[in-house]
Design a protein around this motif. Structure first.
Motif, PDB file in Angstrom:
ATOM      1  N   PRO A  40       0.994  -1.233   0.002  1.00  0.00           N
ATOM      2  CA  PRO A  40      -0.134   0.053   0.006  1.00  0.00           C
ATOM      3  C   PRO A  40       0.704   1.360  -0.101  1.00  0.00           C
ATOM      4  O   PRO A  40       0.374   2.134  -0.365  1.00  0.00           O
ATOM      5  N   ASP A  41       2.217   1.194   0.444  1.00  0.00           N
ATOM      6  CA  ASP A  41       2.853   2.338   0.324  1.00  0.00           C
ATOM      7  C   ASP A  41       4.371   2.131   0.622  1.00  0.00           C
ATOM      8  O   ASP A  41       4.732   1.011   0.414  1.00  0.00           O
ATOM      9  N   PRO A  42       5.317   3.057   0.324  1.00  0.00           N
ATOM     10  CA  PRO A  42       6.709   2.833   0.111  1.00  0.00           C
ATOM     11  C   PRO A  42       7.301   2.018   1.144  1.00  0.00           C
ATOM     12  O   PRO A  42       8.269   1.244   1.069  1.00  0.00           O
ATOM     13  N   LYS A  43       7.027   2.554   2.428  1.00  0.00           N
ATOM     14  CA  LYS A  43       7.514   1.824   3.651  1.00  0.00           C
ATOM     15  C   LYS A  43       7.283   0.232   3.642  1.00  0.00           C
ATOM     16  O   LYS A  43       8.075  -0.418   3.899  1.00  0.00           O
ATOM     17  N   SER A  44       6.080   0.043   3.434  1.00  0.00           N
ATOM     18  CA  SER A  44       5.648  -1.407   3.095  1.00  0.00           C
ATOM     19  C   SER A  44       6.207  -2.149   2.253  1.00  0.00           C
ATOM     20  O   SER A  44       7.059  -3.348   2.265  1.00  0.00           O
ATOM     21  N   ALA A  45       6.542  -1.495   0.996  1.00  0.00           N
ATOM     22  CA  ALA A  45       7.330  -2.003  -0.039  1.00  0.00           C
ATOM     23  C   ALA A  45       8.792  -2.226   0.070  1.00  0.00           C
ATOM     24  O   ALA A  45       9.229  -3.367  -0.137  1.00  0.00           O
ATOM     25  N   GLU A  46       9.280  -1.287   1.039  1.00  0.00           N
ATOM     26  CA  GLU A  46      10.647  -1.459   1.393  1.00  0.00           C
ATOM     27  C   GLU A  46      10.850  -2.604   2.475  1.00  0.00           C
ATOM     28  O   GLU A  46      11.768  -3.332   2.316  1.00  0.00           O
ATOM     29  N   ALA A  47       9.996  -2.843   3.426  1.00  0.00           N
ATOM     30  CA  ALA A  47      10.029  -4.042   4.195  1.00  0.00           C
ATOM     31  C   ALA A  47       9.874  -5.208   3.509  1.00  0.00           C
ATOM     32  O   ALA A  47      10.482  -6.167   3.976  1.00  0.00           O
ATOM     33  N   HIS A  48       9.111  -5.155   2.457  1.00  0.00           N
ATOM     34  CA  HIS A  48       8.768  -6.474   1.552  1.00  0.00           C
ATOM     35  C   HIS A  48      10.092  -6.795   1.045  1.00  0.00           C
ATOM     36  O   HIS A  48      10.837  -8.014   1.028  1.00  0.00           O
ATOM     37  N   TRP A  49      10.883  -5.704   0.454  1.00  0.00           N
ATOM     38  CA  TRP A  49      12.281  -5.671  -0.296  1.00  0.00           C
ATOM     39  C   TRP A  49      13.220  -6.312   0.528  1.00  0.00           C
ATOM     40  O   TRP A  49      14.053  -7.330   0.183  1.00  0.00           O
ATOM     41  N   ASP A  50      13.377  -5.741   1.895  1.00  0.00           N
ATOM     42  CA  ASP A  50      14.396  -6.012   2.687  1.00  0.00           C
ATOM     43  C   ASP A  50      14.140  -7.770   3.355  1.00  0.00           C
ATOM     44  O   ASP A  50      15.102  -8.403   3.335  1.00  0.00           O
TER      45      ASP A  50
END
Length: 128
Positions: A66-76
């Motif tokens: 839903p947002d860049p912060k969640s996307a970054e957590a997924h990527w990490d």
């Protein structure tokens, strides 16, 4: 002898009937804002339209975020070995469908559409 609770002798008036119960008023206020109903179009609308509710989509595995912060957590947690996180590599699915994801087909609103400045024809055309 004083009857009716009044010492002045004037008769009390009848109680006025309630026009609406509190339950009716609360139900009307609730239904004005809840997104429920609308048939098959309402179901699609509540599911987020063509794009869904999540804005970003992973370019590697297709996971929605839903947002860049969640996307970054997924990527990490899933793709850290592939390099550093960059939101520009993710797909913005809302932009792909023109920015409109839901129409609020089944939301009735508190006032008539005309008073809220909403014109149905252009809105529905943009949604479908």
């Amino acid at each position: 002898v004083v009857r009716g609770g009044s010492a002045s002798g004037a008769m009390g008036g009848k109680a006025k009937a309630q026009k609406h119960t509190a339950a009716e008023i609360n139900k009307k206020a609730f239904e004005a804002t809840v997104n429920r109903g609308g048939g098959s179009a309402g179901i699609k609308d509540r599911q987020g339209g063509k794009a869904g509710h999540a804005k970003y989509k992973c370019n590697i595995c297709g996971q929605a975020a839903p947002d860049p912060k969640s996307a970054e957590a997924h990527w990490d947690s899933k793709h850290l070995k592939l390099g550093n996180f960059d939101i520009n590599n993710w797909t913005d699915v809302h932009a792909e469908v023109g920015g409109i994801t839901t129409c609020g087909i089944a939301v009735r609103g508190g006032l008539p559409d005309k008073q809220r400045g909403i014109h149905k024809a252009p809105l529905r055309a943009a949604c479908h």
